[in-house]
Write a protein that holds these residues in place. Sequence first.
Motif, PDB file in Angstrom:
ATOM      1  N   ASP A 161      -8.987  -3.011  10.058  1.00 24.77           N
ATOM      2  CA  ASP A 161      -7.757  -2.328  10.445  1.00 24.77           C
ATOM      3  C   ASP A 161      -6.824  -2.184   9.247  1.00 24.77           C
ATOM      4  O   ASP A 161      -6.782  -3.039   8.366  1.00 24.77           O
ATOM      5  CB  ASP A 161      -7.068  -3.087  11.584  1.00 24.77           C
ATOM      6  CG  ASP A 161      -7.711  -2.793  12.924  1.00 24.77           C
ATOM      7  OD1 ASP A 161      -8.413  -1.769  13.045  1.00 24.77           O
ATOM      8  OD2 ASP A 161      -7.527  -3.591  13.872  1.00 24.77           O
ATOM      9  N   ALA A 162      -6.058  -1.100   9.268  1.00 27.49           N
ATOM     10  CA  ALA A 162      -5.208  -0.759   8.127  1.00 27.49           C
ATOM     11  C   ALA A 162      -4.193  -1.852   7.810  1.00 27.49           C
ATOM     12  O   ALA A 162      -3.948  -2.159   6.636  1.00 27.49           O
ATOM     13  CB  ALA A 162      -4.497   0.571   8.386  1.00 27.49           C
ATOM     14  N   ALA A 163      -3.610  -2.455   8.822  1.00 27.61           N
ATOM     15  CA  ALA A 163      -2.565  -3.458   8.575  1.00 27.61           C
ATOM     16  C   ALA A 163      -3.131  -4.670   7.842  1.00 27.61           C
ATOM     17  O   ALA A 163      -2.522  -5.171   6.893  1.00 27.61           O
ATOM     18  CB  ALA A 163      -1.921  -3.887   9.897  1.00 27.61           C
ATOM     19  N   LEU A 164      -4.298  -5.131   8.273  1.00 23.29           N
ATOM     20  CA  LEU A 164      -4.920  -6.284   7.609  1.00 23.29           C
ATOM     21  C   LEU A 164      -5.347  -5.911   6.189  1.00 23.29           C
ATOM     22  O   LEU A 164      -5.177  -6.696   5.249  1.00 23.29           O
ATOM     23  CB  LEU A 164      -6.128  -6.780   8.418  1.00 23.29           C
ATOM     24  CG  LEU A 164      -6.893  -7.962   7.815  1.00 23.29           C
ATOM     25  CD1 LEU A 164      -5.989  -9.172   7.628  1.00 23.29           C
ATOM     26  CD2 LEU A 164      -8.098  -8.334   8.678  1.00 23.29           C
ATOM     27  N   ALA A 196      -3.994  -3.635   4.270  1.00 21.65           N
ATOM     28  CA  ALA A 196      -2.769  -3.527   3.461  1.00 21.65           C
ATOM     29  C   ALA A 196      -2.284  -4.922   3.059  1.00 21.65           C
ATOM     30  O   ALA A 196      -1.870  -5.145   1.913  1.00 21.65           O
ATOM     31  CB  ALA A 196      -1.688  -2.782   4.247  1.00 21.65           C
ATOM     32  N   ILE A 256      -4.499  -6.339   0.191  1.00 24.04           N
ATOM     33  CA  ILE A 256      -4.328  -5.765  -1.147  1.00 24.04           C
ATOM     34  C   ILE A 256      -2.901  -5.923  -1.649  1.00 24.04           C
ATOM     35  O   ILE A 256      -2.581  -5.539  -2.780  1.00 24.04           O
ATOM     36  CB  ILE A 256      -4.744  -4.273  -1.206  1.00 24.04           C
ATOM     37  CG1 ILE A 256      -3.841  -3.379  -0.353  1.00 24.04           C
ATOM     38  CG2 ILE A 256      -6.204  -4.122  -0.799  1.00 24.04           C
ATOM     39  CD1 ILE A 256      -4.115  -1.881  -0.507  1.00 24.04           C
ATOM     40  N   GLY A 295      -0.149  -4.574  -0.209  1.00 24.51           N
ATOM     41  CA  GLY A 295       0.647  -3.354  -0.003  1.00 24.51           C
ATOM     42  C   GLY A 295       1.671  -3.532   1.099  1.00 24.51           C
ATOM     43  O   GLY A 295       2.312  -2.598   1.518  1.00 24.51           O
ATOM     44  N   ALA A 310      -1.417   1.749   1.051  1.00 21.19           N
ATOM     45  CA  ALA A 310      -1.149   1.262   2.411  1.00 21.19           C
ATOM     46  C   ALA A 310      -0.476   2.355   3.245  1.00 21.19           C
ATOM     47  O   ALA A 310      -0.803   2.556   4.419  1.00 21.19           O
ATOM     48  CB  ALA A 310      -0.277   0.011   2.353  1.00 21.19           C
ATOM     49  N   ILE A 346      -3.095   5.016   4.334  1.00 21.79           N
ATOM     50  CA  ILE A 346      -4.049   4.640   5.395  1.00 21.79           C
ATOM     51  C   ILE A 346      -3.341   4.239   6.679  1.00 21.79           C
ATOM     52  O   ILE A 346      -3.986   3.921   7.677  1.00 21.79           O
ATOM     53  CB  ILE A 346      -5.003   3.504   4.941  1.00 21.79           C
ATOM     54  CG1 ILE A 346      -4.259   2.192   4.689  1.00 21.79           C
ATOM     55  CG2 ILE A 346      -5.786   3.934   3.693  1.00 21.79           C
ATOM     56  CD1 ILE A 346      -5.172   1.006   4.398  1.00 21.79           C
ATOM     57  N   GLY A 347      -2.011   4.230   6.659  1.00 16.83           N
ATOM     58  CA  GLY A 347      -1.276   3.913   7.868  1.00 16.83           C
ATOM     59  C   GLY A 347      -1.113   2.427   8.101  1.00 16.83           C
ATOM     60  O   GLY A 347      -0.942   1.965   9.224  1.00 16.83           O
ATOM     61  N   GLY A 348      -1.205   1.634   7.017  1.00 17.18           N
ATOM     62  CA  GLY A 348      -1.064   0.180   7.139  1.00 17.18           C
ATOM     63  C   GLY A 348       0.366  -0.268   6.910  1.00 17.18           C
ATOM     64  O   GLY A 348       0.632  -1.442   6.862  1.00 17.18           O
TER      65      GLY A 348
END
Lengths: 324, 324
Positions: free
Chosen positions: A314-317, A319, A322, A324, B319, B322-324
Amino acid sequence: MHLPGFSDVLAAATRLQGLAVRTPLLWNPALDEAVGGRVRVKAECLQRTGSFKFRGAYNAIALMPLADRVRGVVAFSSGNHAQGIAEAARLFGIRATIVMPADAPAIKADGVRARGGRVVTYDRASEDRELISRGLCEETGATLIPSFDHFGVIAGQGTCGLEIGQQLAERAETADQLVCCVGGGGLIAGINLALAESAPGIAVYGAEPEGFDDHARSLASGRREHNTRTSGSTQDALLSDAPGKMTFPINQPRLKGIGVVSDEEALAAIAFAWRHLKIVLEPGGACALAAILSGRISAKDKTTVVVATGGNVDAALFARAIGG
Amino acid sequence: MHLPGFSDVLAAATRLQGLAVRTPLLWNPALDEAVGGRVRVKAECLQRTGSFKFRGAYNAIALMPLADRVRGVVAFSSGNHAQGIAEAARLFGIRATIVMPADAPAIKADGVRARGGRVVTYDRASEDRELISRGLCEETGATLIPSFDHFGVIAGQGTCGLEIGQQLAERAETADQLVCCVGGGGLIAGINLALAESAPGIAVYGAEPEGFDDHARSLASGRREHNTRTSGSTQDALLSDAPGKMTFPINQPRLKGIGVVSDEEALAAIAFAWRHLKIVLEPGGACALAAILSGRISAKDKTTVVVATGGNVDAALFARAIGG
């Protein structure tokens, strides 16, 4: 118990020709410098559906008698086997129903639905996914395809190992060792079958999450040990309860050892892969890379093949990993 | 003006053997389905330093007379040529000084420093990077290596095109068209030189950022047109002022057209590459992919090679993409 062998892996490779991606064996000097050795990354994150699971899923469905196949398939999975089954079922034009934990990454459930699969969710703590799956099979006549303890699945995953052997040979290279993550041990069992014939002499190591070190304990005790927990690691792809009844007899005599990797080390490996290798890994998919970057398995002065098994995160994890 | 030719690309390939990564030509069914055609992605983001620029940088330094080389090199660049030069200089054991805009992505400046390069920053709006660079050369006797308008740089980038031709041939495939981003046009010039001999018949298209469509306007007018701005696109790798004096004569007769890509489309392509292809792209590196995903250049019912040129992007922007 009828276990697959090398010829079953070769047959799977023929079935998968032109359907599975022949994923590249990557080299990047930044990784070599980081570990002080030569590393080749088998980038299964670049596979169809974003993980190696398509190989075994497709091969398993291809092996089904037609009369069974048309009634569809059921699988339970946190998401990569799920997407592999959904994609393979789509190619065969049959129905796939996937039993997924409610806390599975959204990208994985979305990936199943986008491929026409039906998602049935359950609660990891209070519900029995095997019971739910068997109920679905009884209702519809569909066949359950386990995520690792299955003849066709193991043989299909073995095609990854076959390619590694071929790709090393194409470059006139040899490897001292290979590191691959283990959940139920299906991929590493297939790789073991493939390499034992096509590239013997490579020492095969597993990597698994802290708190889910069932393979490490099973190798130590000589019997299939279980994990005490069912959730609680971000390496969601690797939380199987125990080594498989089919996979363990294949892996036990062949595995040289296991590196146990913390979630922090897995997230750091995701960040390294993002910054230097430019490939997208999920926590479980980064486990083997984390094992060598953290030094849990030494890659110093050796040639190591690392299997990067998946990139569905998933994008949140991602981000967060990395920075971000 | 002495322009490089096919033999110079071949010579560069020999110099780069074992030093540059032979980046894979990727296939992913999800991309084929998204555009309704067959796509092969030349993943130069997987190159040493995270972009194709190492090829030209190394070849340029290798071509220098030893007496000059030992006095070091200077380059101005928003960051990918910078890292390529720093890495090549490190391999030759010489000093590299890089003049970078103050608003360059931090990951790129960090990448230069990590490779032992010295970073000198300037303000895009008020300072002249060429003047600063020439001053540095005069001080130290170092040689300026331009990022695209340079014999050795163009020939080096051409090795990317040579590999594309070889990789298609290895799979017994042909391509109808190739799409590659253009900044100063160095990479696409090298690719044009390589493909004209090794895989003629592939229509070559450029892709460039909205507001920096100097190549589109230059092809229309028949002369080198300049951009009116120097900043203001997230596709930082592609903001050159105008087609090069050397690159334009190579590209003008060979380019079939240009797709102009908005920053939103580039960010959407980053997200697609993250979700489906599992490769990390920076905005400029995603420009060509964006051109076909957005339909600016149609890939329908065709076989298209897309060059994904780089993946050096700051975590916060990635981020966001990708929508994070």
